[in-house]
Write a protein that holds these residues in place. Structure first.
Motif, PDB file in Angstrom:
ATOM      1  N   GLY A  32       0.776  -1.228   0.000  1.00 26.90           N
ATOM      2  CA  GLY A  32       0.000   0.000   0.000  1.00 26.90           C
ATOM      3  C   GLY A  32       0.806   1.276   0.000  1.00 26.90           C
ATOM      4  N   ASP A  33       2.068   1.234   0.403  1.00 27.50           N
ATOM      5  CA  ASP A  33       2.906   2.417   0.398  1.00 27.50           C
ATOM      6  C   ASP A  33       4.148   2.099  -0.424  1.00 27.50           C
ATOM      7  OD1 ASP A  33       4.565   4.589   0.839  1.00 27.50           O
ATOM      8  OD2 ASP A  33       4.408   4.516   3.034  1.00 27.50           O
ATOM      9  N   TRP A  34       4.114   2.460  -1.705  1.00 28.68           N
ATOM     10  CA  TRP A  34       5.209   2.053  -2.572  1.00 28.68           C
ATOM     11  C   TRP A  34       6.525   2.721  -2.199  1.00 28.68           C
ATOM     12  CZ3 TRP A  34       8.228   5.006  -5.749  1.00 28.68           C
ATOM     13  CH2 TRP A  34       7.782   6.269  -6.067  1.00 28.68           C
ATOM     14  N   ILE A  35       6.480   3.891  -1.579  1.00 29.72           N
ATOM     15  CA  ILE A  35       7.716   4.554  -1.157  1.00 29.72           C
ATOM     16  C   ILE A  35       8.387   3.743  -0.049  1.00 29.72           C
ATOM     17  CG2 ILE A  35       8.666   6.645  -0.083  1.00 29.72           C
ATOM     18  CD1 ILE A  35       6.511   8.204  -1.673  1.00 29.72           C
ATOM     19  N   ARG A  36       7.592   3.245   0.869  1.00 27.52           N
ATOM     20  CA  ARG A  36       8.145   2.373   1.911  1.00 27.52           C
ATOM     21  C   ARG A  36       8.702   1.099   1.281  1.00 27.52           C
ATOM     22  NH1 ARG A  36       5.723   0.274   7.593  1.00 27.52           N
ATOM     23  NH2 ARG A  36       7.149  -1.480   7.815  1.00 27.52           N
ATOM     24  N   GLY A  37       7.983   0.538   0.316  1.00 26.86           N
ATOM     25  CA  GLY A  37       8.464  -0.653  -0.378  1.00 26.86           C
ATOM     26  C   GLY A  37       9.784  -0.405  -1.085  1.00 26.86           C
ATOM     27  N   ALA A  38       9.910   0.765  -1.721  1.00 31.23           N
ATOM     28  CA  ALA A  38      11.166   1.112  -2.395  1.00 31.23           C
ATOM     29  C   ALA A  38      12.290   1.251  -1.375  1.00 31.23           C
ATOM     30  CB  ALA A  38      10.999   2.401  -3.192  1.00 31.23           C
ATOM     31  N   TYR A  39      11.995   1.848  -0.235  1.00 28.82           N
ATOM     32  CA  TYR A  39      12.997   1.965   0.826  1.00 28.82           C
ATOM     33  C   TYR A  39      13.475   0.585   1.264  1.00 28.82           C
ATOM     34  CZ  TYR A  39      15.125   2.589   5.366  1.00 28.82           C
ATOM     35  OH  TYR A  39      16.002   2.524   6.412  1.00 28.82           O
ATOM     36  N   GLU A  40      12.542  -0.336   1.456  1.00 35.37           N
ATOM     37  CA  GLU A  40      12.926  -1.684   1.880  1.00 35.37           C
ATOM     38  C   GLU A  40      13.847  -2.343   0.853  1.00 35.37           C
ATOM     39  OE1 GLU A  40       9.424  -3.934   2.943  1.00 35.37           O
ATOM     40  OE2 GLU A  40       8.826  -2.414   4.404  1.00 35.37           O
ATOM     41  N   GLY A  41      13.564  -2.126  -0.428  1.00 39.17           N
ATOM     42  CA  GLY A  41      14.409  -2.702  -1.461  1.00 39.17           C
ATOM     43  C   GLY A  41      15.770  -2.031  -1.548  1.00 39.17           C
ATOM     44  N   ALA A  43      17.316   0.069   0.795  1.00 38.62           N
ATOM     45  CA  ALA A  43      18.099   0.141   2.035  1.00 38.62           C
ATOM     46  C   ALA A  43      18.287  -1.215   2.703  1.00 38.62           C
ATOM     47  CB  ALA A  43      17.433   1.111   3.024  1.00 38.62           C
ATOM     48  N   LEU A  44      17.224  -2.010   2.707  1.00 34.29           N
ATOM     49  CA  LEU A  44      17.293  -3.301   3.400  1.00 34.29           C
ATOM     50  C   LEU A  44      17.620  -4.455   2.455  1.00 34.29           C
ATOM     51  CD1 LEU A  44      14.178  -2.829   5.711  1.00 34.29           C
ATOM     52  CD2 LEU A  44      16.578  -2.257   6.191  1.00 34.29           C
ATOM     53  N   HIS A  45      17.444  -4.206   1.164  1.00 36.16           N
ATOM     54  CA  HIS A  45      17.761  -5.204   0.120  1.00 36.16           C
ATOM     55  C   HIS A  45      16.981  -6.506   0.283  1.00 36.16           C
ATOM     56  CE1 HIS A  45      20.984  -2.716  -1.465  1.00 36.16           C
ATOM     57  NE2 HIS A  45      21.306  -2.472  -0.209  1.00 36.16           N
ATOM     58  N   GLN A  46      15.736  -6.385   0.715  1.00 34.96           N
ATOM     59  CA  GLN A  46      14.908  -7.587   0.811  1.00 34.96           C
ATOM     60  C   GLN A  46      13.435  -7.225   0.739  1.00 34.96           C
ATOM     61  OE1 GLN A  46      15.898  -9.392   4.560  1.00 34.96           O
ATOM     62  NE2 GLN A  46      14.609  -8.025   5.739  1.00 34.96           N
ATOM     63  N   GLY A  47      12.640  -8.186   0.269  1.00 34.33           N
ATOM     64  CA  GLY A  47      11.211  -7.980   0.202  1.00 34.33           C
ATOM     65  C   GLY A  47      10.541  -8.971  -0.726  1.00 34.33           C
ATOM     66  N   ASP A  48       9.232  -8.844  -0.830  1.00 32.33           N
ATOM     67  CA  ASP A  48       8.454  -9.707  -1.709  1.00 32.33           C
ATOM     68  C   ASP A  48       8.191  -8.975  -3.029  1.00 32.33           C
ATOM     69  OD1 ASP A  48       6.538  -7.827  -1.057  1.00 32.33           O
ATOM     70  OD2 ASP A  48       5.177  -9.241  -0.098  1.00 32.33           O
ATOM     71  N   CYS A  49       7.257  -9.471  -3.814  1.00 28.19           N
ATOM     72  CA  CYS A  49       7.003  -8.883  -5.131  1.00 28.19           C
ATOM     73  C   CYS A  49       6.660  -7.403  -5.042  1.00 28.19           C
ATOM     74  CB  CYS A  49       5.917  -9.647  -5.876  1.00 28.19           C
ATOM     75  SG  CYS A  49       4.271  -9.516  -5.140  1.00 28.19           S
ATOM     76  N   TYR A  50       5.992  -6.978  -3.972  1.00 29.88           N
ATOM     77  CA  TYR A  50       5.647  -5.566  -3.819  1.00 29.88           C
ATOM     78  C   TYR A  50       6.908  -4.712  -3.698  1.00 29.88           C
ATOM     79  CZ  TYR A  50       3.079  -1.401  -2.514  1.00 29.88           C
ATOM     80  OH  TYR A  50       2.556  -0.132  -2.502  1.00 29.88           O
ATOM     81  N   VAL A  51       7.888  -5.187  -2.977  1.00 22.60           N
ATOM     82  CA  VAL A  51       9.150  -4.467  -2.825  1.00 22.60           C
ATOM     83  C   VAL A  51       9.896  -4.427  -4.148  1.00 22.60           C
ATOM     84  CG1 VAL A  51      11.419  -4.548  -1.713  1.00 22.60           C
ATOM     85  CG2 VAL A  51       9.337  -4.850  -0.352  1.00 22.60           C
ATOM     86  N   TYR A  52       9.904  -5.530  -4.882  1.00 19.66           N
ATOM     87  CA  TYR A  52      10.551  -5.538  -6.195  1.00 19.66           C
ATOM     88  C   TYR A  52       9.875  -4.526  -7.125  1.00 19.66           C
ATOM     89  CZ  TYR A  52      13.462  -9.628  -5.268  1.00 19.66           C
ATOM     90  OH  TYR A  52      14.418 -10.480  -4.784  1.00 19.66           O
ATOM     91  N   ALA A  54       8.092  -1.842  -6.211  1.00 19.03           N
ATOM     92  CA  ALA A  54       8.303  -0.480  -5.705  1.00 19.03           C
ATOM     93  C   ALA A  54       9.728  -0.001  -5.950  1.00 19.03           C
ATOM     94  CB  ALA A  54       7.963  -0.431  -4.216  1.00 19.03           C
ATOM     95  N   THR A  55      10.694  -0.875  -5.763  1.00 23.32           N
ATOM     96  CA  THR A  55      12.092  -0.521  -6.015  1.00 23.32           C
ATOM     97  C   THR A  55      12.285  -0.198  -7.492  1.00 23.32           C
ATOM     98  OG1 THR A  55      12.779  -1.948  -4.191  1.00 23.32           O
ATOM     99  CG2 THR A  55      14.479  -1.291  -5.766  1.00 23.32           C
ATOM    100  N   SER A  56      11.711  -1.016  -8.352  1.00 26.40           N
ATOM    101  CA  SER A  56      11.785  -0.760  -9.795  1.00 26.40           C
ATOM    102  C   SER A  56      11.118   0.558 -10.143  1.00 26.40           C
ATOM    103  CB  SER A  56      11.128  -1.897 -10.575  1.00 26.40           C
ATOM    104  OG  SER A  56      11.798  -3.115 -10.353  1.00 26.40           O
ATOM    105  N   LYS A  57       9.950   0.811  -9.574  1.00 23.70           N
ATOM    106  CA  LYS A  57       9.218   2.058  -9.838  1.00 23.70           C
ATOM    107  C   LYS A  57      10.078   3.263  -9.464  1.00 23.70           C
ATOM    108  CE  LYS A  57       5.033   4.541  -8.398  1.00 23.70           C
ATOM    109  NZ  LYS A  57       4.001   4.508  -9.423  1.00 23.70           N
ATOM    110  N   GLU A  58      10.692   3.231  -8.304  1.00 25.24           N
ATOM    111  CA  GLU A  58      11.533   4.343  -7.863  1.00 25.24           C
ATOM    112  C   GLU A  58      12.698   4.572  -8.823  1.00 25.24           C
ATOM    113  OE1 GLU A  58      13.186   7.470  -5.582  1.00 25.24           O
ATOM    114  OE2 GLU A  58      11.170   6.644  -5.713  1.00 25.24           O
ATOM    115  N   LEU A  59      13.394   3.512  -9.185  1.00 22.90           N
ATOM    116  CA  LEU A  59      14.557   3.654 -10.067  1.00 22.90           C
ATOM    117  C   LEU A  59      14.148   4.078 -11.477  1.00 22.90           C
ATOM    118  CD1 LEU A  59      16.651   0.600  -8.835  1.00 22.90           C
ATOM    119  CD2 LEU A  59      17.025   3.029  -8.319  1.00 22.90           C
TER     120      LEU A  59
END
Length: 134
Positions: A32-41, A43-52, A54-59
């Motif tokens: 629900g919060d793609w910015i948080r998902g991007a942060y997890e990807g 900064a933390l370098h881990q997550g599920d499909c949502y993080v992947y 969100a990280t892609s969206k940010e980049l």
């Protein structure tokens, strides 16, 4: 898989490869919060499909590459990925790893649907929302 090629492929491919090699899959993240998902990807370098996603969206966004969000029609599970405009239409861009190791880096709709139908409708989405996907 058939992939379309267009101007700016190098940047999109670098983003795709970076996310695939720098984020490790874990089974859960907050949705629900793609910015948080991007942060997890990032900064933390881990997550599920949502993080992947969100990280892609940010980049992609920071690189000035037009992109949109797409979500699987929910069944027992959810799945999120991106669409990218490569100058000749929108294509699928899914950086989340799968056990059979496909690469969905600007894949046309027919190719992704062929894969989806053979893999429990893994990428089934509402076609009335996304009418301009190639």
């Amino acid at each position: 898989l058939r992939m379309s090629r267009g101007l700016g492929d190098v940047y999109k491919r670098q983003i795709y490869d970076w996310v695939r090699t720098h984020v490790s899959y874990i089974n859960y993240s907050e949705k629900g919060d793609w910015i948080r998902g991007a942060y997890e990807g990032l900064a933390l370098h881990q997550g599920d499909c949502y993080v992947y996603f969100a990280t892609s969206k940010e980049l992609l966004t920071r690189a000035g590459i037009a992109n949109r969000d797409i979500e699987k029609i929910p069944t027992r599970s959810h799945h999120y990925w991106n669409l990218v405009d490569i100058g000749e239409g929108w294509y699928h861009f899914d950086t989340c790893p799968r056990t059979d190791h496909p690469r969905f880096c600007y894949v046309d709709d027919a190719t992704l649907m062929e894969y989806s139908n053979a893999h429990y409708r893994s990428h089934n989405y509402d076609r009335t929302i996304y009418t301009d996907i190639q």
